[in-house]
Design a protein around this motif. Structure first.
Motif, PDB file in Angstrom:
ATOM      1  N   MET A   1      35.164  53.019  42.087  1.00 52.00           N
ATOM      2  CA  MET A   1      35.887  52.153  41.161  1.00 52.00           C
ATOM      3  C   MET A   1      34.876  51.341  40.352  1.00 52.00           C
ATOM      4  O   MET A   1      33.861  50.904  40.882  1.00 52.00           O
ATOM      5  CB  MET A   1      36.820  51.228  41.921  1.00 52.00           C
ATOM      6  CG  MET A   1      37.945  51.966  42.650  1.00 52.00           C
ATOM      7  SD  MET A   1      38.977  50.887  43.641  1.00 52.00           S
ATOM      8  CE  MET A   1      40.228  50.471  42.491  1.00 52.00           C
ATOM      9  N   THR A   2      35.235  51.082  39.127  1.00 50.78           N
ATOM     10  CA  THR A   2      34.318  50.364  38.246  1.00 50.78           C
ATOM     11  C   THR A   2      34.602  48.871  38.272  1.00 50.78           C
ATOM     12  O   THR A   2      35.621  48.415  38.818  1.00 50.78           O
ATOM     13  CB  THR A   2      34.469  50.880  36.803  1.00 50.78           C
ATOM     14  OG1 THR A   2      35.789  50.561  36.348  1.00 50.78           O
ATOM     15  CG2 THR A   2      34.241  52.373  36.716  1.00 50.78           C
ATOM     16  N   VAL A   3      33.734  48.141  37.665  1.00 48.21           N
ATOM     17  CA  VAL A   3      33.889  46.690  37.586  1.00 48.21           C
ATOM     18  C   VAL A   3      35.142  46.347  36.797  1.00 48.21           C
ATOM     19  O   VAL A   3      35.875  45.411  37.136  1.00 48.21           O
ATOM     20  CB  VAL A   3      32.630  46.058  36.935  1.00 48.21           C
ATOM     21  CG1 VAL A   3      32.835  44.583  36.673  1.00 48.21           C
ATOM     22  CG2 VAL A   3      31.414  46.288  37.795  1.00 48.21           C
ATOM     23  N   LYS A   4      35.421  47.111  35.751  1.00 46.99           N
ATOM     24  CA  LYS A   4      36.609  46.869  34.931  1.00 46.99           C
ATOM     25  C   LYS A   4      37.879  47.028  35.773  1.00 46.99           C
ATOM     26  O   LYS A   4      38.821  46.242  35.654  1.00 46.99           O
ATOM     27  CB  LYS A   4      36.631  47.833  33.746  1.00 46.99           C
ATOM     28  CG  LYS A   4      37.771  47.593  32.798  1.00 46.99           C
ATOM     29  CD  LYS A   4      37.700  48.527  31.595  1.00 46.99           C
ATOM     30  CE  LYS A   4      38.880  48.290  30.691  1.00 46.99           C
ATOM     31  NZ  LYS A   4      38.879  49.185  29.541  1.00 46.99           N
TER      32      LYS A   4
ATOM     33  N   ALA B   1      42.400  44.472  38.555  1.00 44.25           N
ATOM     34  CA  ALA B   1      43.158  44.259  39.792  1.00 44.25           C
ATOM     35  C   ALA B   1      43.146  42.779  40.178  1.00 44.25           C
ATOM     36  O   ALA B   1      44.169  42.231  40.615  1.00 44.25           O
ATOM     37  CB  ALA B   1      42.587  45.105  40.917  1.00 44.25           C
ATOM     38  N   GLY B   2      42.007  42.124  40.006  1.00 43.77           N
ATOM     39  CA  GLY B   2      41.907  40.701  40.324  1.00 43.77           C
ATOM     40  C   GLY B   2      42.797  39.856  39.438  1.00 43.77           C
ATOM     41  O   GLY B   2      43.478  38.936  39.909  1.00 43.77           O
ATOM     42  N   VAL B   3      42.813  40.167  38.157  1.00 46.10           N
ATOM     43  CA  VAL B   3      43.659  39.421  37.218  1.00 46.10           C
ATOM     44  C   VAL B   3      45.134  39.631  37.556  1.00 46.10           C
ATOM     45  O   VAL B   3      45.922  38.686  37.543  1.00 46.10           O
ATOM     46  CB  VAL B   3      43.350  39.835  35.762  1.00 46.10           C
ATOM     47  CG1 VAL B   3      44.399  39.302  34.799  1.00 46.10           C
ATOM     48  CG2 VAL B   3      41.962  39.360  35.364  1.00 46.10           C
ATOM     49  N   LEU B   4      45.512  40.851  37.860  1.00 48.92           N
ATOM     50  CA  LEU B   4      46.905  41.127  38.229  1.00 48.92           C
ATOM     51  C   LEU B   4      47.306  40.397  39.504  1.00 48.92           C
ATOM     52  O   LEU B   4      48.389  39.811  39.577  1.00 48.92           O
ATOM     53  CB  LEU B   4      47.120  42.630  38.397  1.00 48.92           C
ATOM     54  CG  LEU B   4      47.131  43.447  37.104  1.00 48.92           C
ATOM     55  CD1 LEU B   4      47.194  44.930  37.430  1.00 48.92           C
ATOM     56  CD2 LEU B   4      48.280  43.039  36.220  1.00 48.92           C
ATOM     57  N   LEU B   5      46.434  40.398  40.488  1.00 49.18           N
ATOM     58  CA  LEU B   5      46.718  39.702  41.745  1.00 49.18           C
ATOM     59  C   LEU B   5      46.863  38.202  41.506  1.00 49.18           C
ATOM     60  O   LEU B   5      47.804  37.573  41.999  1.00 49.18           O
ATOM     61  CB  LEU B   5      45.615  39.972  42.766  1.00 49.18           C
ATOM     62  CG  LEU B   5      45.781  39.314  44.127  1.00 49.18           C
ATOM     63  CD1 LEU B   5      47.036  39.824  44.814  1.00 49.18           C
ATOM     64  CD2 LEU B   5      44.569  39.579  44.994  1.00 49.18           C
TER      65      LEU B   5
ATOM     66  N   SER C   1      47.714  36.731  38.740  1.00 50.23           N
ATOM     67  CA  SER C   1      48.943  36.508  37.966  1.00 50.23           C
ATOM     68  C   SER C   1      50.175  36.521  38.858  1.00 50.23           C
ATOM     69  O   SER C   1      51.068  35.679  38.715  1.00 50.23           O
ATOM     70  CB  SER C   1      49.083  37.581  36.882  1.00 50.23           C
ATOM     71  OG  SER C   1      48.016  37.496  35.975  1.00 50.23           O
ATOM     72  N   VAL C   2      50.231  37.457  39.784  1.00 53.01           N
ATOM     73  CA  VAL C   2      51.377  37.540  40.692  1.00 53.01           C
ATOM     74  C   VAL C   2      51.466  36.289  41.563  1.00 53.01           C
ATOM     75  O   VAL C   2      52.542  35.716  41.749  1.00 53.01           O
ATOM     76  CB  VAL C   2      51.285  38.816  41.553  1.00 53.01           C
ATOM     77  CG1 VAL C   2      52.282  38.784  42.698  1.00 53.01           C
ATOM     78  CG2 VAL C   2      51.511  40.043  40.695  1.00 53.01           C
ATOM     79  N   ILE C   3      50.335  35.843  42.065  1.00 52.97           N
ATOM     80  CA  ILE C   3      50.322  34.639  42.909  1.00 52.97           C
ATOM     81  C   ILE C   3      50.737  33.415  42.103  1.00 52.97           C
ATOM     82  O   ILE C   3      51.545  32.597  42.559  1.00 52.97           O
ATOM     83  CB  ILE C   3      48.933  34.443  43.542  1.00 52.97           C
ATOM     84  CG1 ILE C   3      48.676  35.550  44.569  1.00 52.97           C
ATOM     85  CG2 ILE C   3      48.805  33.070  44.181  1.00 52.97           C
ATOM     86  CD1 ILE C   3      47.252  35.600  45.086  1.00 52.97           C
ATOM     87  N   ALA C   4      50.210  33.291  40.888  1.00 50.39           N
ATOM     88  CA  ALA C   4      50.544  32.141  40.044  1.00 50.39           C
ATOM     89  C   ALA C   4      52.022  32.132  39.690  1.00 50.39           C
ATOM     90  O   ALA C   4      52.679  31.079  39.736  1.00 50.39           O
ATOM     91  CB  ALA C   4      49.696  32.156  38.780  1.00 50.39           C
ATOM     92  N   LEU C   5      52.572  33.288  39.357  1.00 49.54           N
ATOM     93  CA  LEU C   5      53.989  33.349  38.999  1.00 49.54           C
ATOM     94  C   LEU C   5      54.894  33.067  40.189  1.00 49.54           C
ATOM     95  O   LEU C   5      55.944  32.432  40.042  1.00 49.54           O
ATOM     96  CB  LEU C   5      54.319  34.707  38.383  1.00 49.54           C
ATOM     97  CG  LEU C   5      53.739  34.946  36.989  1.00 49.54           C
ATOM     98  CD1 LEU C   5      54.012  36.371  36.549  1.00 49.54           C
ATOM     99  CD2 LEU C   5      54.295  33.956  35.985  1.00 49.54           C
ATOM    100  N   SER C   6      54.509  33.500  41.367  1.00 49.39           N
ATOM    101  CA  SER C   6      55.335  33.206  42.540  1.00 49.39           C
ATOM    102  C   SER C   6      55.298  31.719  42.858  1.00 49.39           C
ATOM    103  O   SER C   6      56.301  31.145  43.284  1.00 49.39           O
ATOM    104  CB  SER C   6      54.885  34.032  43.745  1.00 49.39           C
ATOM    105  OG  SER C   6      53.624  33.615  44.216  1.00 49.39           O
ATOM    106  N   ALA C   7      54.168  31.083  42.637  1.00 54.95           N
ATOM    107  CA  ALA C   7      54.081  29.632  42.847  1.00 54.95           C
ATOM    108  C   ALA C   7      54.983  28.900  41.865  1.00 54.95           C
ATOM    109  O   ALA C   7      55.656  27.929  42.229  1.00 54.95           O
ATOM    110  CB  ALA C   7      52.635  29.168  42.703  1.00 54.95           C
ATOM    111  N   CYS C   8      55.026  29.361  40.625  1.00 52.13           N
ATOM    112  CA  CYS C   8      55.911  28.741  39.630  1.00 52.13           C
ATOM    113  C   CYS C   8      57.371  28.910  40.036  1.00 52.13           C
ATOM    114  O   CYS C   8      58.175  27.998  39.880  1.00 52.13           O
ATOM    115  CB  CYS C   8      55.685  29.368  38.254  1.00 52.13           C
ATOM    116  SG  CYS C   8      54.087  28.983  37.527  1.00 52.13           S
TER     117      CYS C   8
END
Length: 53
Positions: free
Chosen positions: A1-4, A9-13, A15-22
């Motif tokens: 897997m590449t850095v991109k 994957a990190g950004v998606l993870l 985002s999901v955590i932030a949205l669930s907190a909201c």
């Protein structure tokens, strides 16, 4: 897997955590608001009952 791929994957993870907190915050605010409305209605009933006596 590449850095991109890892970055995406990190950004998606994140985002999901932030949205669930909201979502939890909004749900909590709804419960607090409902409690305040109930308390106000109870106080109004108490005043009405006191005024009738």
């Amino acid at each position: 897997m590449t850095v991109k791929t890892f970055a995406t994957a990190g950004v998606l993870l994140f985002s999901v955590i932030a949205l669930s907190a909201c979502g939890n915050t909004i749900r909590g605010m709804g419960k607090d608001t409902a409690g305040a409305v109930n308390a106000t209605q109870d106080a109004g009933r108490s005043v009405e009952k006191a005024a009738k006596n």
